[in-house]
Write a protein that holds these residues in place. Structure first.
Motif, PDB file in Angstrom:
ATOM      1  N   THR A  20     -21.262   1.442 -90.643  1.00  0.00           N
ATOM      2  CA  THR A  20     -22.182   1.117 -91.743  1.00  0.00           C
ATOM      3  C   THR A  20     -23.629   1.170 -91.277  1.00  0.00           C
ATOM      4  OG1 THR A  20     -20.488  -0.343 -92.695  1.00  0.00           O
ATOM      5  CG2 THR A  20     -22.742  -0.595 -93.495  1.00  0.00           C
ATOM      6  N   ARG A  21     -23.880   0.631 -90.090  1.00  0.00           N
ATOM      7  CA  ARG A  21     -25.249   0.651 -89.558  1.00  0.00           C
ATOM      8  C   ARG A  21     -25.712   2.083 -89.274  1.00  0.00           C
ATOM      9  NH1 ARG A  21     -26.458  -2.689 -84.177  1.00  0.00           N
ATOM     10  NH2 ARG A  21     -25.307  -0.969 -83.257  1.00  0.00           N
ATOM     11  N   ALA A  22     -24.769   2.935 -88.853  1.00  0.00           N
ATOM     12  CA  ALA A  22     -25.125   4.332 -88.596  1.00  0.00           C
ATOM     13  C   ALA A  22     -25.575   5.021 -89.872  1.00  0.00           C
ATOM     14  CB  ALA A  22     -23.936   5.068 -87.984  1.00  0.00           C
ATOM     15  N   VAL A  23     -24.858   4.785 -90.969  1.00  0.00           N
ATOM     16  CA  VAL A  23     -25.249   5.391 -92.243  1.00  0.00           C
ATOM     17  C   VAL A  23     -26.639   4.911 -92.648  1.00  0.00           C
ATOM     18  CG1 VAL A  23     -24.699   5.533 -94.704  1.00  0.00           C
ATOM     19  CG2 VAL A  23     -22.864   5.678 -93.013  1.00  0.00           C
ATOM     20  N   LEU A  24     -26.900   3.618 -92.473  1.00  0.00           N
ATOM     21  CA  LEU A  24     -28.214   3.074 -92.827  1.00  0.00           C
ATOM     22  C   LEU A  24     -29.308   3.639 -91.929  1.00  0.00           C
ATOM     23  CD1 LEU A  24     -27.265  -0.680 -93.420  1.00  0.00           C
ATOM     24  CD2 LEU A  24     -27.655   1.087 -95.145  1.00  0.00           C
ATOM     25  N   GLY A  25     -29.048   3.666 -90.632  1.00  0.00           N
ATOM     26  CA  GLY A  25     -30.059   4.138 -89.686  1.00  0.00           C
ATOM     27  C   GLY A  25     -30.379   5.611 -89.864  1.00  0.00           C
ATOM     28  N   GLN A  65     -29.794  -0.779 -73.962  1.00  0.00           N
ATOM     29  CA  GLN A  65     -29.702   0.175 -75.065  1.00  0.00           C
ATOM     30  C   GLN A  65     -31.088   0.569 -75.565  1.00  0.00           C
ATOM     31  OE1 GLN A  65     -27.327  -1.958 -77.895  1.00  0.00           O
ATOM     32  NE2 GLN A  65     -25.517  -1.980 -76.577  1.00  0.00           N
ATOM     33  N   LEU A  66     -31.963  -0.415 -75.650  1.00  0.00           N
ATOM     34  CA  LEU A  66     -33.331  -0.140 -76.107  1.00  0.00           C
ATOM     35  C   LEU A  66     -34.059   0.776 -75.124  1.00  0.00           C
ATOM     36  CD1 LEU A  66     -35.521  -0.720 -78.203  1.00  0.00           C
ATOM     37  CD2 LEU A  66     -36.118  -2.779 -76.923  1.00  0.00           C
ATOM     38  N   THR A  67     -33.862   0.512 -73.825  1.00  0.00           N
ATOM     39  CA  THR A  67     -34.506   1.344 -72.804  1.00  0.00           C
ATOM     40  C   THR A  67     -34.004   2.777 -72.870  1.00  0.00           C
ATOM     41  OG1 THR A  67     -34.766  -0.570 -71.337  1.00  0.00           O
ATOM     42  CG2 THR A  67     -34.908   1.613 -70.331  1.00  0.00           C
ATOM     43  N   THR A  68     -32.692   2.948 -72.992  1.00  0.00           N
ATOM     44  CA  THR A  68     -32.124   4.293 -73.051  1.00  0.00           C
ATOM     45  C   THR A  68     -32.611   5.034 -74.291  1.00  0.00           C
ATOM     46  OG1 THR A  68     -30.139   3.576 -71.862  1.00  0.00           O
ATOM     47  CG2 THR A  68     -29.982   5.615 -73.113  1.00  0.00           C
ATOM     48  N   THR A  69     -32.680   4.339 -75.420  1.00  0.00           N
ATOM     49  CA  THR A  69     -33.191   4.961 -76.648  1.00  0.00           C
ATOM     50  C   THR A  69     -34.625   5.428 -76.463  1.00  0.00           C
ATOM     51  OG1 THR A  69     -31.740   3.548 -77.994  1.00  0.00           O
ATOM     52  CG2 THR A  69     -33.590   4.613 -79.113  1.00  0.00           C
ATOM     53  N   ALA A  70     -35.427   4.619 -75.790  1.00  0.00           N
ATOM     54  CA  ALA A  70     -36.826   4.996 -75.553  1.00  0.00           C
ATOM     55  C   ALA A  70     -36.941   6.198 -74.624  1.00  0.00           C
ATOM     56  CB  ALA A  70     -37.581   3.810 -74.971  1.00  0.00           C
ATOM     57  N   LEU A  71     -35.951   6.406 -73.760  1.00  0.00           N
ATOM     58  CA  LEU A  71     -35.995   7.517 -72.804  1.00  0.00           C
ATOM     59  C   LEU A  71     -35.508   8.838 -73.398  1.00  0.00           C
ATOM     60  CD1 LEU A  71     -34.661   5.785 -69.559  1.00  0.00           C
ATOM     61  CD2 LEU A  71     -36.997   6.550 -69.997  1.00  0.00           C
ATOM     62  N   LEU A 150     -37.509   6.142 -84.103  1.00  0.00           N
ATOM     63  CA  LEU A 150     -38.101   4.844 -84.438  1.00  0.00           C
ATOM     64  C   LEU A 150     -37.349   4.193 -85.603  1.00  0.00           C
ATOM     65  CD1 LEU A 150     -41.923   5.651 -84.147  1.00  0.00           C
ATOM     66  CD2 LEU A 150     -40.569   4.146 -82.659  1.00  0.00           C
ATOM     67  N   ALA A 151     -36.987   4.999 -86.607  1.00  0.00           N
ATOM     68  CA  ALA A 151     -36.246   4.456 -87.746  1.00  0.00           C
ATOM     69  C   ALA A 151     -34.882   3.956 -87.323  1.00  0.00           C
ATOM     70  CB  ALA A 151     -36.110   5.533 -88.829  1.00  0.00           C
ATOM     71  N   ALA A 152     -34.155   4.754 -86.520  1.00  0.00           N
ATOM     72  CA  ALA A 152     -32.832   4.338 -86.061  1.00  0.00           C
ATOM     73  C   ALA A 152     -32.924   3.094 -85.195  1.00  0.00           C
ATOM     74  CB  ALA A 152     -32.169   5.479 -85.290  1.00  0.00           C
ATOM     75  N   ALA A 153     -33.951   3.031 -84.318  1.00  0.00           N
ATOM     76  CA  ALA A 153     -34.117   1.861 -83.461  1.00  0.00           C
ATOM     77  C   ALA A 153     -34.457   0.620 -84.274  1.00  0.00           C
ATOM     78  CB  ALA A 153     -35.213   2.140 -82.427  1.00  0.00           C
ATOM     79  N   THR A 154     -35.231   0.797 -85.330  1.00  0.00           N
ATOM     80  CA  THR A 154     -35.572  -0.345 -86.188  1.00  0.00           C
ATOM     81  C   THR A 154     -34.323  -0.947 -86.816  1.00  0.00           C
ATOM     82  OG1 THR A 154     -37.751   0.582 -86.678  1.00  0.00           O
ATOM     83  CG2 THR A 154     -36.883  -1.072 -88.208  1.00  0.00           C
ATOM     84  N   VAL A 155     -33.448  -0.084 -87.330  1.00  0.00           N
ATOM     85  CA  VAL A 155     -32.204  -0.582 -87.932  1.00  0.00           C
ATOM     86  C   VAL A 155     -31.308  -1.209 -86.876  1.00  0.00           C
ATOM     87  CG1 VAL A 155     -30.094   0.104 -89.127  1.00  0.00           C
ATOM     88  CG2 VAL A 155     -32.287   1.062 -89.833  1.00  0.00           C
ATOM     89  N   ARG A 156     -31.218  -0.565 -85.717  1.00  0.00           N
ATOM     90  CA  ARG A 156     -30.272  -1.037 -84.690  1.00  0.00           C
ATOM     91  C   ARG A 156     -30.730  -2.308 -83.995  1.00  0.00           C
ATOM     92  NH1 ARG A 156     -27.409   2.641 -79.979  1.00  0.00           N
ATOM     93  NH2 ARG A 156     -26.072   0.983 -79.149  1.00  0.00           N
ATOM     94  N   PHE A 157     -32.026  -2.401 -83.679  1.00  0.00           N
ATOM     95  CA  PHE A 157     -32.492  -3.502 -82.836  1.00  0.00           C
ATOM     96  C   PHE A 157     -33.260  -4.587 -83.591  1.00  0.00           C
ATOM     97  CE2 PHE A 157     -32.418   0.309 -80.024  1.00  0.00           C
ATOM     98  CZ  PHE A 157     -31.356  -0.093 -79.222  1.00  0.00           C
ATOM     99  N   ALA A 158     -33.709  -4.292 -84.796  1.00  0.00           N
ATOM    100  CA  ALA A 158     -34.483  -5.284 -85.549  1.00  0.00           C
ATOM    101  C   ALA A 158     -33.770  -5.756 -86.802  1.00  0.00           C
ATOM    102  CB  ALA A 158     -35.858  -4.710 -85.916  1.00  0.00           C
ATOM    103  N   VAL A 159     -33.232  -4.833 -87.577  1.00  0.00           N
ATOM    104  CA  VAL A 159     -32.622  -5.204 -88.854  1.00  0.00           C
ATOM    105  C   VAL A 159     -31.210  -5.741 -88.669  1.00  0.00           C
ATOM    106  CG1 VAL A 159     -31.913  -4.348 -91.116  1.00  0.00           C
ATOM    107  CG2 VAL A 159     -34.043  -3.526 -90.083  1.00  0.00           C
ATOM    108  N   TRP A 160     -30.404  -5.074 -87.841  1.00  0.00           N
ATOM    109  CA  TRP A 160     -28.984  -5.452 -87.754  1.00  0.00           C
ATOM    110  C   TRP A 160     -28.495  -5.295 -86.318  1.00  0.00           C
ATOM    111  CZ3 TRP A 160     -24.532  -2.970 -91.144  1.00  0.00           C
ATOM    112  CH2 TRP A 160     -23.411  -3.819 -91.088  1.00  0.00           C
TER     113      TRP A 160
END
Length: 501
Positions: A20-25, A65-71, A150-160
C-alpha cells in the motif's frame, strides 16, 4: 501457487503495508513529476526510480534505509549519463552495460546497501534503453529522478514509517570466503558471461528490444546464491512472463493506452509486485510483465508482436543465466545449503545457551537478538532448498529428506521461541536440569555441524519427560528431539549429500 501468493500468512500485515505504501509513494512521485511539467518519459523514469527505492532498499535500520536512499543518485546519475552518451555507439554501449551487470552483482558483497545500489545502477542503464534516452534529455531526467526519490522518501520515512515501531530486521551476512571461493565474485563473473550471451542473442532477435534479454538474466541472478536457486528462479521468471503476456493480450491491448484505466492497472500491478514478492516470484513476474505492457501502451507501441518478442527475449535471458551457472565457476546447491543449515543450527544453540543463562539468573543474558537472527537464517535455508523441493524435481528421495529438514528446523525454531519467551519472564526460576538439557543440545548441534568426514552419532539417548508444569524443560526436550531426528536426513555419507546439484 495462487493460494501461496495471496493467502500466505502476513504477520503484522507487513506485506500489505509495504504494498500500500509503495502505491502511495510511487503515485506521489509520478504526480509530482507531472505537475512540475515533466514529459511522459521523465515521469515514467521518476516512477521507476521511486519503485526501486521502495523495493530494493532493505537495510536493517530506518537510518540505514534513509542513507541508502540518499546514495541512489550517486550511482544512478553517472550510469544514466554514460548510457545516454553511448546511445548511438552500440559497441561502447554494450560493453558498458555488461560491465554494469558485473559490478552490480559484485556489489552484493557489501550487504543490503551494495545490493540496492547495484540494482539501481543496472535499472538506470536498462531504463535508458527502454526509453531511448539521449544526452539532451539528461537535465529533465535528473530533476525527475530527484523529485521522485524525494517524494518516495517522504512517504516512506515521514508519512508512514511503520518500521520505527518494529525491531531491526535481522539480515544474515553472506557466506564469507576469498577470491573465486566467494559466492559474489563467482556470481559476478557468471552474470557477466550470461548477460553477454543474452545481449548477443537478444540483438539477433531484435535490434530495438534486445535489452529485455539482459534484464531477464540480471533479475534471475538477484537474491540467488547457487546454481540450483538460479535455475529455479529462471523457470519461475519464464512462467510468470508467460502468464503476464497472456493477461496482457486480454486486458492491456484492448485499452489502447487509455490514460485512466491504464494508470489504475499500473497501480494494481505495483501493489501486486510488492505484495507477492516475498512469497511467489512467479506472481511477482506476472505483475511486472503486466506493468511493462501497460507502460508500453502509454507510449503507444504495444501490440501482440511486441509481447511475443518479450517472451522470446525472456527465454534467451533465462538460457543465458542457466548456461552461466552450469558452466562458469558453478556454485553447488549442496555447498550453499549445508553452510546455511549449519549457521541456523549454531544460532539455535546460541538461543538456547542465552535462554538457559537468563533462567539461571544472569542479568546480561538475552536470547531475543538470537531468536530474531534465526528467522532470516531459516528463510535462507528454505531458499537454498527450493530447487530440491520444487514440484518438478525428479529426486524424490532427496526431496523428502529436504522437506524433513525444513520441518524439523521449524520445530527447533518454535521450541526456541517458546524457551525465550519463558526466559523473559522475571518469575521464571532456575532448575538444575536446564543446564544438563542445554549441554545435550550443545552436543547435538556440535555433532550435526561436524565435518562430513566425521561420523554422525546416533540419536540422543532418551531423557525423562517433564510435566506440563515445567514449560522450559518441555521446550528444551522438544528441541532435543528435533535435533536428534535431524541426524537422519543430515547424516548421509559424503557421497550422498542432501542436495547434490
Amino acid at each position: 501457487m495462487l493460494k501461496r501468493a495471496f493467502v500466505a500468512p502476513d504477520p503484522g500485515l507487513l506485506r500489505l503495508r509495504s504494498a500500500t505504501r509503495a502505491v502511495l509513494g510511487i503515485g506521489l512521485a509520478v504526480t509530482v513529476c507531472a505537475l512540475t511539467g515533466h514529459s511522459l518519459v521523465a515521469a515514467i523514469t521518476g516512477g521507476l526510480a521511486a519503485l526501486l527505492a521502495l523495493f530494493t532498499v532493505t537495510d536493517a535500520t530506518v537510518r540505514g534505509q534513509l542513507t541508502t536512499t540518499a546514495l541512489l543518485p550517486a550511482v544512478g546519475f553517472p550510469v544514466l549519463a554514460v548510457a545516454a552518451v553511448l546511445h548511438d555507439h552500440p559497441l561502447g554501449r554494450d560493453a558498458a552495460f555488461v560491465a554494469v551487470v558485473g559490478a552490480g552483482v559484485y556489489a552484493r558483497r557489501w550487504g543490503p546497501r551494495g545490493h540496492a545500489l547495484g540494482v539501481f545502477a543496472f535499472m538506470t542503464f536498462f531504463a535508458t534503453q527502454f526509453l531511448h534516452t539521449v544526452p539532451a534529455q539528461l537535465p529533465e531526467l535528473y530533476t525527475a529522478v530527484t523529485l521522485a526519490l524525494l517524494a518516495a522518501a517522504t512517504v516512506r520515512f515521514a508519512v508512514w514509517c511503520y518500521e520505527l515501531r518494529l525491531p531491526p530486521v535481522a539480515v544474515p551476512a553472506l557466506l564469507g570466503a576469498r577470491g573465486l571461493a566467494r559466492t559474489t565474485t563467482r556470481q559476478a563473473i557468471q552474470a557477466t558471461a550470461g548477460s553477454a550471451f543474452a545481449l548477443l542473442i537478444g540483438q539477433l532477435l531484435s535490434e530495438q528490444r534486445w535489452y529485455w534479454a539482459v534484464g531477464a538474466t540480471w533479475w534471475i541472478f538477484v537474491n540467488t546464491t547457487s546454481r540450483g536457486e538460479t535455475l529455479v528462479r529462471g523457470f519461475r521468471r519464464a512462467l510468470g512472463t508467460v502468464l503476464g503476456i497472456a493477461l496482457g493480450l486480454v486486458v492491456v491491448i484492448p485499452l489502447h493506452g487509455a490514460l485512466v484505466p491504464t494508470v489504475a492497472l499500473v497501480a494494481v500491478s505495483v501493489f501486486a509486485i510488492f505484495y507477492t514478492a516475498a512469497v511467489s516470484y512467479t506472481w511477482m513476474m506476472l505483475a511486472v510483465t503486466l506493468m511493462a505492457g501497460l507502460l508500453y501502451g502509454l507510449l503507444g507501441v504495444l501490440d501482440p508482436a511486441l509481447l511475443a518478442l518479450r517472451l522470446a527475449e525472456t527465454g534467451v535471458g533465462a538460457l543465458g543465466a542457466a548456461l552461466a551457472v552450469l558452466v562458469v565457476l558453478p556454485v553447488t546447491t549442496h555447498a550453499t545449503t549445508d553452510a546455511w543449515i549449519q549457521r541456523a543450527l549454531r544460532c539455535v544453540h546460541r538461543c538456547t545457551a542465552e535462554a538457559a543463562a537468563r533462567l539461571a539468573g544472569s542479568p546480561t543474558a538475552d536470547p531475543a537478538p538470537h531468536v530474531a537472527d534465526l528467522a532470516p537464517l531459516l528463510s535462507r535455508v528454505r531458499l537454498s532448498l527450493a530447487p530440491l523441493v520444487h514440484p518438478l524435481s525428479p529426486l524424490r528421495a532427496r526431496k523428502e529428506r529436504a522437506r524433513q529438514v525444513l520441518a524439523l528446523l521449524d520445530d527447533c525454531a518454535r521450541e526456541v521461541r517458546g524457551l525465550a519467551s519463558i526466559a523473559a519472564d522475571p518469575e521464571a526460576s532456575h532448575d538444575a536440569r536446564l543446564t544438563a538439557a542445554c549441554q545435550r543440545v550443545e552436543a547435538a548441534v556440535e555433532a550435526l555441524t561436524a565435518p562430513r568426514s566425521t561420523p554422525r552419532p546416533a540419536a540422543a539417548v532418551a531423557v525423562p519427560q517433564p510435566s506440563a508444569a515445567e514449560p522450559a524443560l518441555v521446550h528444551l526436550h522438544g528441541l532435543e528431539r528435533a535435533l536428534a531426528e535431524l541426524s537422519a536426513p543430515l547424516g548421509g555419507s559424503p557421497r550422498s549429500p542432501l542436495v547434490d546439484a
